[in-house]
Enzyme design. Structure first.
Site, PDB file in Angstrom:
ATOM      1  N   GLY A 225      -0.489   3.686  -4.412  1.00  0.00           N
ATOM      2  CA  GLY A 225      -0.294   2.777  -5.534  1.00  0.00           C
ATOM      3  C   GLY A 225      -1.590   2.468  -6.257  1.00  0.00           C
ATOM      4  O   GLY A 225      -1.594   1.974  -7.368  1.00  0.00           O
TER       5      GLY A 225
ATOM      6  N   GLY B 228      -2.223   3.393   2.966  1.00  0.00           N
ATOM      7  CA  GLY B 228      -2.670   2.064   2.542  1.00  0.00           C
ATOM      8  C   GLY B 228      -3.349   2.081   1.172  1.00  0.00           C
ATOM      9  O   GLY B 228      -3.542   1.044   0.558  1.00  0.00           O
TER      10      GLY B 228
HETATM   11  N1  ARG Z   1       1.567   7.482   1.086  1.00  0.00           N
HETATM   12  C1  ARG Z   1       0.322   6.884   1.390  1.00  0.00           C
HETATM   13  C2  ARG Z   1       0.427   5.359   1.319  1.00  0.00           C
HETATM   14  O1  ARG Z   1       1.534   4.876   1.312  1.00  0.00           O
HETATM   15  C3  ARG Z   1      -0.812   7.434   0.588  1.00  0.00           C
HETATM   16  C4  ARG Z   1      -1.141   8.783   1.045  1.00  0.00           C
HETATM   17  C5  ARG Z   1      -2.220   9.421   0.309  1.00  0.00           C
HETATM   18  N2  ARG Z   1      -2.621  10.498   1.123  1.00  0.00           N
HETATM   19  C6  ARG Z   1      -3.588  11.334   0.825  1.00  0.00           C
HETATM   20  N3  ARG Z   1      -3.877  12.236   1.688  1.00  0.00           N
HETATM   21  N4  ARG Z   1      -4.207  11.274  -0.323  1.00  0.00           N
HETATM   22  O2  ARG Z   1      -0.536   4.653   1.368  1.00  0.00           O
END
Ligand code: ARG
Length: 462
Positions: free
Chosen positions: A413, A410
């Protein structure tokens, strides 16, 4: 956002600290949204063993030297990672970097080339100054040879999206100290920023250049903010929520009234949605206050043309808004990194977003959260102890090896910003990670410095 958790037992920070005895070791690979599918952690017995020990070289050495090595080990003479000394703080990370990457046979990055010409704009009178190394001083820029195109290039090289104003200023109209020197562009070479500036005692035209670039990276309300996790309005004025209807999907960062940058994977995951369903909300802290009709409608989604859904390479997308955002104390643009600006490992930067506040929850947070994270070296992050080569040159790591704080689902981006004097620069875009705040698995971000030309050219053309 997985913030710092009080009472969370710190885990062994690095492989360099590992000695014989039980270790925390996670074998479960993250789900495919969290971690690029093509680059799973080693799952073979040898791979696990290698990761766990952080040294394939140790495996080889043990194989060759069998009993002798074991004997040395028992005597405490084995010269591997277990024998290395603990160094506090960042230096310890560095030690980890070396032991892991040495085992992987990776090389250190070459030092960045030093620049010969730098620019700055005096914040009081907007006079442009240039430094031509090896000369130490800052020289005012003579009007001769000046062109708007040069102004655009200088603004861009300083991390601004565009030039807003430029003019010649009469030397007779301003007070200068008598030792002030000037620089003049050699005729006919106006297109080049480097190597054509000549120091002068005066300007033949009697005029120097004043330049304003689009504003960015400032927090007008920052002085009113007191510490804590809950983010007050105006703390991160560039933070945007990219929503489908009124449902928050991803974070984003405001670059200009018409432009927001987010992660390409956010757009890719919902690529079947109608363009007109996307909205951007800025100046928001609590999601419950969202009013769908107040969101800015997205006119165009421009994912990076080289984005790969397999490994999340080039994970950036630009959103062009149909109507411009109204800049205010709580809505404003973030600066991009300046050209060739390097934020070193160990820099304290901030990530913000409405993502999950722990990895087991499945709901976005209602209020904007932020946390400080440390930039980690790619060498460390790509070592067998961490992401084992999954990072491309378009990615960077930030967080902690002991899993203290991280972005989470979440937050994608959204911005990773680092302070540069009084200016905040967008260094990363939240992209992926294995789990959230897991030991040995820091957050991975799209590296904005690699996209400067693409971002600036795209926003320029449209
Ligand atoms: N892919 C995730 C999203 O769509 C963000 C993941 C970030 N993860 C982390 N461990 N920093 O929100």
């Amino acid at each position: 956002m997985s913030p710092m958790l009080d009472g969370q037992a710190p885990m062994e920070a690095g492989c360099a600290e590992e000695g014989p005895g039980p270790r925390i070791f996670r074998t479960e690979p993250g789900d495919s949204l969290q971690r690029p599918e093509a680059q799973q952690p080693p799952t073979s017995w040898a791979g696990r063993w290698c990761s766990r020990r952080c040294s394939c070289a140790v495996l080889g050495a043990l194989g060759l030297l069998a009993g002798v090595s074991v004997g040395f080990w028992l005597l405490g003479l084995y010269p591997g990672p277990a024998a290395s000394q603990l160094i506090p703080g960042t230096l310890q990370d560095e030690k980890t970097t070396l032991s892991c990457s040495e085992a992987n046979g990776k090389e250190a990055l070459p030092p960045s080339l030093s620049r010969t010409v730098s620019f700055r704009i005096n914040t009081e009178d907007f006079l442009l100054e240039v430094q031509v190394r090896p000369l130490p001083g800052w020289l005012l820029v003579c009007r001769e040879g000046w062109s708007p195109a040069l102004g655009v290039r200088i603004c861009r090289s300083l991390g601004h999206l565009r030039l807003t104003h430029h003019k010649g200023v009469n030397l007779s109209d301003i007070k200068l100290n008598s030792s002030q020197e000037f620089a003049q562009l050699s005729p006919g070479l106006g297109g080049l920023l480097e190597g054509v500036w000549q120091p002068r005692d005066n300007c033949t035209s009697g005029q120097i250049v004043s330049l304003k670039c689009s504003e960015c990276g400032a927090r007008p309300l920052a002085s009113r903010i007191v510490g804590g996790q809950a983010v007050a309005p105006g703390r991160w004025p560039w933070q945007a929520s990219v929503a489908l209807g009124s449902r928050h999907m991803c974070g984003g960062s405001v670059l200009a009234p018409h432009w927001v940058v987010t992660a390409a994977h956010c757009m890719h995951s919902f690529r079947l949605s109608r363009l007109s369903s996307w909205q951007v909300h800025a100046g928001l802290v609590s999601h419950s206050t969202i009013r769908p009709h107040e969101g800015a409608v997205v006119e165009r989604i421009i994912p990076h043309p080289l984005y790969s859904a397999q490994n999340h390479d080039y994970d950036v997308a630009l959103l062009r808004l149909r109507t411009p955002l109204n800049f205010s104390d709580t809505v404003g643009a973030v600066c991009l990194p300046a050209k060739e600006q390097d934020f070193p490992r160990g820099s304290q930067c901030w990530v913000s977003g409405w993502g999950h506040t722990d990895s087991t929850r499945t709901h976005s947070s209602d209020s904007l959260q932020d946390t400080v994270v440390q930039l980690l070296s790619t060498q460390l992050c790509n070592s067998s102890c961490v992401y084992n080569g999954a990072l491309t040159p378009r990615m960077l790591c930030a967080g902690y090896l002991d899993g203290r704080a991280d972005a989470c689902q979440g937050d994608s981006g959204g911005p990773l910003v680092c302070p540069d004097g009084g200016t905040w620069r967008l260094v990363g875009v939240v992209s992926w990670g294995q789990g959230c705040a897991e030991p040995q698995h820091p957050g991975v971000y799209a590296k904005v410095a690699e996209f400067l030309d693409w971002i600036q050219d795209t926003a320029w053309v449209h």
